[in-house]
Write a protein that holds these residues in place. Structure first.
Motif, mmCIF file in Angstrom:
data_model
loop_
_atom_site.group_PDB
_atom_site.id
_atom_site.type_symbol
_atom_site.label_atom_id
_atom_site.label_comp_id
_atom_site.label_asym_id
_atom_site.label_seq_id
_atom_site.Cartn_x
_atom_site.Cartn_y
_atom_site.Cartn_z
ATOM 1 N N ASP A 76 24.918 37.047 -7.265
ATOM 2 C CA ASP A 76 25.092 37.464 -5.865
ATOM 3 C C ASP A 76 23.828 37.276 -5.036
ATOM 4 O O ASP A 76 23.667 37.919 -3.993
ATOM 5 C CB ASP A 76 25.538 38.921 -5.794
ATOM 6 C CG ASP A 76 24.515 39.890 -6.379
ATOM 7 O OD1 ASP A 76 23.610 39.430 -7.133
ATOM 8 O OD2 ASP A 76 24.611 41.097 -6.103
ATOM 9 N N ALA A 103 28.154 33.615 -7.177
ATOM 10 C CA ALA A 103 29.054 34.519 -6.459
ATOM 11 C C ALA A 103 28.640 34.729 -5.005
ATOM 12 O O ALA A 103 29.209 35.584 -4.319
ATOM 13 C CB ALA A 103 29.105 35.871 -7.175
ATOM 14 N N ALA A 104 27.672 33.971 -4.527
ATOM 15 C CA ALA A 104 27.226 34.107 -3.128
ATOM 16 C C ALA A 104 28.233 33.432 -2.210
ATOM 17 O O ALA A 104 28.435 32.219 -2.279
ATOM 18 C CB ALA A 104 25.843 33.493 -2.957
ATOM 19 N N LYS A 127 19.706 39.305 -1.825
ATOM 20 C CA LYS A 127 21.141 39.466 -1.980
ATOM 21 C C LYS A 127 21.862 38.666 -0.891
ATOM 22 O O LYS A 127 21.421 38.644 0.265
ATOM 23 C CB LYS A 127 21.536 40.928 -1.885
ATOM 24 C CG LYS A 127 20.983 41.806 -3.002
ATOM 25 C CD LYS A 127 21.601 41.468 -4.350
ATOM 26 C CE LYS A 127 21.156 42.438 -5.437
ATOM 27 N NZ LYS A 127 21.703 42.069 -6.775
ATOM 28 N N GLU A 164 24.576 39.421 0.603
ATOM 29 C CA GLU A 164 25.037 40.319 1.670
ATOM 30 C C GLU A 164 23.922 40.582 2.672
ATOM 31 O O GLU A 164 24.172 40.714 3.875
ATOM 32 C CB GLU A 164 25.548 41.639 1.071
ATOM 33 C CG GLU A 164 26.844 41.509 0.299
ATOM 34 C CD GLU A 164 27.994 41.029 1.168
ATOM 35 O OE1 GLU A 164 28.125 41.528 2.308
ATOM 36 O OE2 GLU A 164 28.755 40.142 0.728
#
Length: 356
Positions: free
Chosen positions: A38, A104-105, A127, A129
């Motif tokens: 991520d 998973a990014a 991250k 996000e």
């Protein structure tokens, strides 16, 4: 001990600027970390140097070097200290380009430009996000991304000032954040009075929209401001120098029962501040503006992320123009020269940028 770079870093090696000791910048190599699913890897493009907070660490005057900040009690302790040399140079005006994505990014691409704060280092792992809310607006030059946090500091001060259209606002200090505040206060409908001790910065202030400029090295700024406002004084004053005498002058310049927004990072004893004079007699309200929080009346709507994003949007929409504040750009490997310029010859520099 930091290592001197002898070659351009490879894909698996990065480098960071170090504060070796007061007024000594070094360079240290580091191995790039593997990405978690991520996470994204960002290659730094530019990193701005703060001429305020960062120079307190460079000079050795920052209280964290002599005391310990207790985050739980929110107070300093004298039995320990938070920082010691050598330590990373903690830049907080960075912009870079995504060069690698974790498996998973989502909703990000290689080549996306990200603004944020990650220090004067050649790369950063974050991250996905976190990165998604820091995408540079389309059409904005990458170097404009360095202004996110310093711009947020300026915008936070303007929110704390609670400016109403038609009011007079005196801004003490026309360095980078002060010049940003001059533009933002003008956009807010204020009559702006810019105060500084350097004529070169006052010329910048005029270009940023100041209605009046005052050189307080040879003029009684408070008395002039009273004259400009029919004897009333500024509806609100903003202090962004971190100099006690300037805070005292801001208090003197402010109308009865009105406010001074205190944004500067003060060092040492309060020499030059006389609270028994105009502060006491004019019921002046001192408001601390600091980037760790926003006005409690606004914190249900405003937070740090919104401040950063707003500064980027204002630049993209050409409501403000901060790029002319960049006076010098150095290769990051010449960090010692860049810091010394700001420290020793401040009249020659405004925003100094490191290019990676």
């Amino acid at each position: 001990m930091s290592q001197t770079l002898n070659k351009t870093p490879t894909k698996t090696t990065g480098y960071t600027l170090m504060l070796e000791s007061p007024k000594k910048i070094g360079i240290k190599a580091y191995d790039e970390a593997e990405l978690a699913p991520d996470e994204v890897r960002i290659k730094t493009l530019y990193s701005g140097i703060s001429a305020g907070t960062e120079l307190t660490a460079y000079r050795g005057s920052n209280p964290y070097l002599n005391k310990k900040w207790d985050a739980e009690k929110r107070m300093f302790r004298t039995d320990e200290k938070s920082w010691s040399y050598p330590m990373p140079a903690f830049g907080y005006e960075e912009v870079g380009e995504i060069i690698e994505l974790g498996s998973a990014a989502k909703d990000l691409n290689k080549g996306d430009t990200i603004f944020g704060a990650w220090g004067h280092k050649s790369s950063h792992v974050a991250k996905a996000e976190w990165a998604k809310v820091r995408l540079l607006p389309k059409g904005l030059e990458p170097v404009a991304g360095i202004f996110a946090q310093i711009g947020s500091i300026a915008l936070n001060g303007i929110l704390d000032a609670d400016i109403h259209i038609g009011e007079s606002v005196a801004i003490f200090g026309q360095g980078v954040p002060g010049l940003m505040m001059t533009q933002l206060a003008k956009a807010n409908g204020a009559e702006v009075i810019a105060i500084d001790r350097l004529d070169s910065r006052l010329e910048y202030a005029k270009a940023c929209g100041a209605d009046h400029i005052i050189n307080n090295s040879n003029e009684d700024a408070a008395r002039t401001i009273k004259d400009l406002t029919d004897g009333r004084g500024a509806d609100v004053s903003i202090e962004i120098t971190g100099i006690y005498a300037a805070l005292h002058e801001a208090i003197r310049a402010t109308a009865y029962n009105s406010r001074v927004v205190v944004c500067g990072f003060f060092q040492g004893d309060g020499t030059g501040l006389f609270l028994g004079e105009e502060f006491h007699h004019n019921r002046v309200d001192l408001v601390c503006s600091q980037i760790s929080g926003v006005n409690p009346k606004l914190d249900h709507r405003w937070n740090r992320t919104r401040l950063d994003q707003t500064i980027m949007k204002l630049q993209a929409r050409k409501k403000v123009d901060f790029k002319p504040l960049i006076s010098h750009t150095f290769p990051a490997t010449r960090g010692q020269e860049a810091f010394a310029l700001l420290d020793e010859r401040p009249a020659e520099a405004l925003q100094v940028v490191l290019e990676f």
